[in-house]
Design a protein around this motif. Structure first.
Motif, PDB file in Angstrom:
ATOM      1  N   ILE A   1      29.968  42.122  65.311  1.00  0.00           N
ATOM      2  CA  ILE A   1      31.153  41.759  64.902  1.00  0.00           C
ATOM      3  C   ILE A   1      31.226  40.026  65.040  1.00  0.00           C
ATOM      4  CG2 ILE A   1      33.477  41.876  65.137  1.00  0.00           C
ATOM      5  CD1 ILE A   1      32.477  44.548  63.866  1.00  0.00           C
TER       6      ILE A   1
ATOM      7  N   HIS B   1      35.791  47.200  63.867  1.00  0.00           N
ATOM      8  CA  HIS B   1      34.803  47.803  64.686  1.00  0.00           C
ATOM      9  C   HIS B   1      35.068  49.478  64.890  1.00  0.00           C
ATOM     10  CE1 HIS B   1      33.239  48.884  69.015  1.00  0.00           C
ATOM     11  NE2 HIS B   1      32.363  48.872  68.051  1.00  0.00           N
TER      12      HIS B   1
ATOM     13  N   GLN C   1      29.231  47.255  67.998  1.00  0.00           N
ATOM     14  CA  GLN C   1      30.118  45.811  68.532  1.00  0.00           C
ATOM     15  C   GLN C   1      29.234  44.422  68.479  1.00  0.00           C
ATOM     16  OE1 GLN C   1      33.481  45.399  69.758  1.00  0.00           O
ATOM     17  NE2 GLN C   1      32.842  43.376  69.447  1.00  0.00           N
TER      18      GLN C   1
END
Ligand code: SAM
Length: 296
Positions: free
Chosen positions: A83, A100, A80
């Motif tokens: 991203i 994701h 994460q």
């Protein structure tokens, strides 16, 4: 003009700016060689008519090169933290979608039908995380996705196993599974120096061209893979002993001997000497001789 992120200075600047620290457990080794990235994209034969799935974009070095040539890129990243870095760094590219998630858990069929509506040719291109290379490639093949080819950087030893020939020490059940679904080729090797951090292993670029139809005809695909797996369970054991210990009910020893005789495969041979063609013949014969042969 958009900055080229695939060099050491730019990569280090991005990592510093976002305070990013590598997670070894996620196989995070990022590419910092622009020439090599161009070579990968060239080998994958990407142009504006192609939709690309990238697994593990990292900070986007390969993603950027892909987006410059492909019609669309869908990049799947498990971490994460990457991203927002990707979204900011590659903000100028309108043809990238970031997802994701863990590629092993995602519904790739659904992603393909949603994201690539107007693309007839879809390719996977990636610098794969080495800790899950085989499960990822197996998933891509077994799910029979609408993809034409898989061009991936992987650990050199794994690439050698996938493209091995019978009767070599590299030849194993993975080789046969790959051969069933695709034609494989090791395109070139890659030195450790093109990554940060430097990995402990050497790498190769492997290309799998997905077959339209398998090279052998079997009546039961899942039985073929069960037989292959059982036959390689202990490499030093004979084919006969491996099948008897891992698949066939022991009380059917005689029947197994007869089956092997019928298909002209000596019981004393080792699995690594059998071609995919021979495994297919054996599978069809076992299938024909009823399911009572199997272990319950
Ligand atoms: N493509 C980038 C490059 O070449 O510089 C990074 C490649 S790095 C070897 C592998 C990437 O895959 C990392 O960004 C890692 O976080 C990601 N990754 C690891 N496991 C994953 C998984 N199961 N699903 C999706 N991405 C994964």
């Amino acid at each position: 003009m958009v900055k080229n992120i695939s060099n050491k200075n730019e990569t280090q600047q991005i990592l510093r700016k976002f305070g990013f620290t590598f997670k070894k457990s996620l196989g995070q080794n990022f590419l910092i060689d622009s020439n090599l990235l161009n070579k990968i994209v060239h080998a994958a034969e990407i142009d504006h008519t192609i939709g690309v799935i990238e697994i593990g974009p990292g900070i986007g070095a390969l993603t950027q090169k892909l987006a410059e040539r492909a019609g669309k890129v869908v990049a799947i990243e498990i971490d994460q933290r990457l991203i927002p870095i990707l979204e900011e760094t590659l903000t100028d590219y309108q043809n990238i979608t970031f997802i994701h998630g863990d590629v092993l858990k995602l519904d790739l069929k659904q992603i393909i039908s949603k994201e690539f509506k107007n693309y007839s040719s879809i390719k996977v291109v990636a610098n794969l995380p080495y800790y899950v290379t085989s499960p990822i490639i197996i998933k891509l093949l077994e799910e029979k996705l609408e993809i034409n080819s898989i061009t991936v950087m992987i650990q050199k030893e794994v690439a050698e196993r996938i493209s091995a020939k019978p009767s070599t020490k590299e030849y194993n059940s993975l080789t046969l599974l790959m051969e069933y679904y695709a034609e494989s080729k090791v395109l070139f090797n890659i030195p450790k120096t093109v990554f940060i951090p430097k990995p402990n292993v050497d790498s190769s670029l492997l290309q799998l061209k997905i077959r339209d139809i398998p090279p052998v005809k079997v009546d039961d695909e899942s039985l073929l893979f069960k037989i292959i797996k059982a036959s390689f369970a202990q490499r030093r054991k004979t084919l006969f002993n491996n099948l008897l210990h891992n698949l066939i009910n022991k009380k059917n020893k005689k029947e197994l001997e007869e089956i092997l005789q019928d298909v002209n495969i000596e019981a004393e041979r080792r699995a690594e000497t059998l071609s995919l063609h021979e495994f297919a013949i054996l599978t069809n014969q076992i299938k024909k001789n009823s399911e009572k042969l199997m272990k319950s």
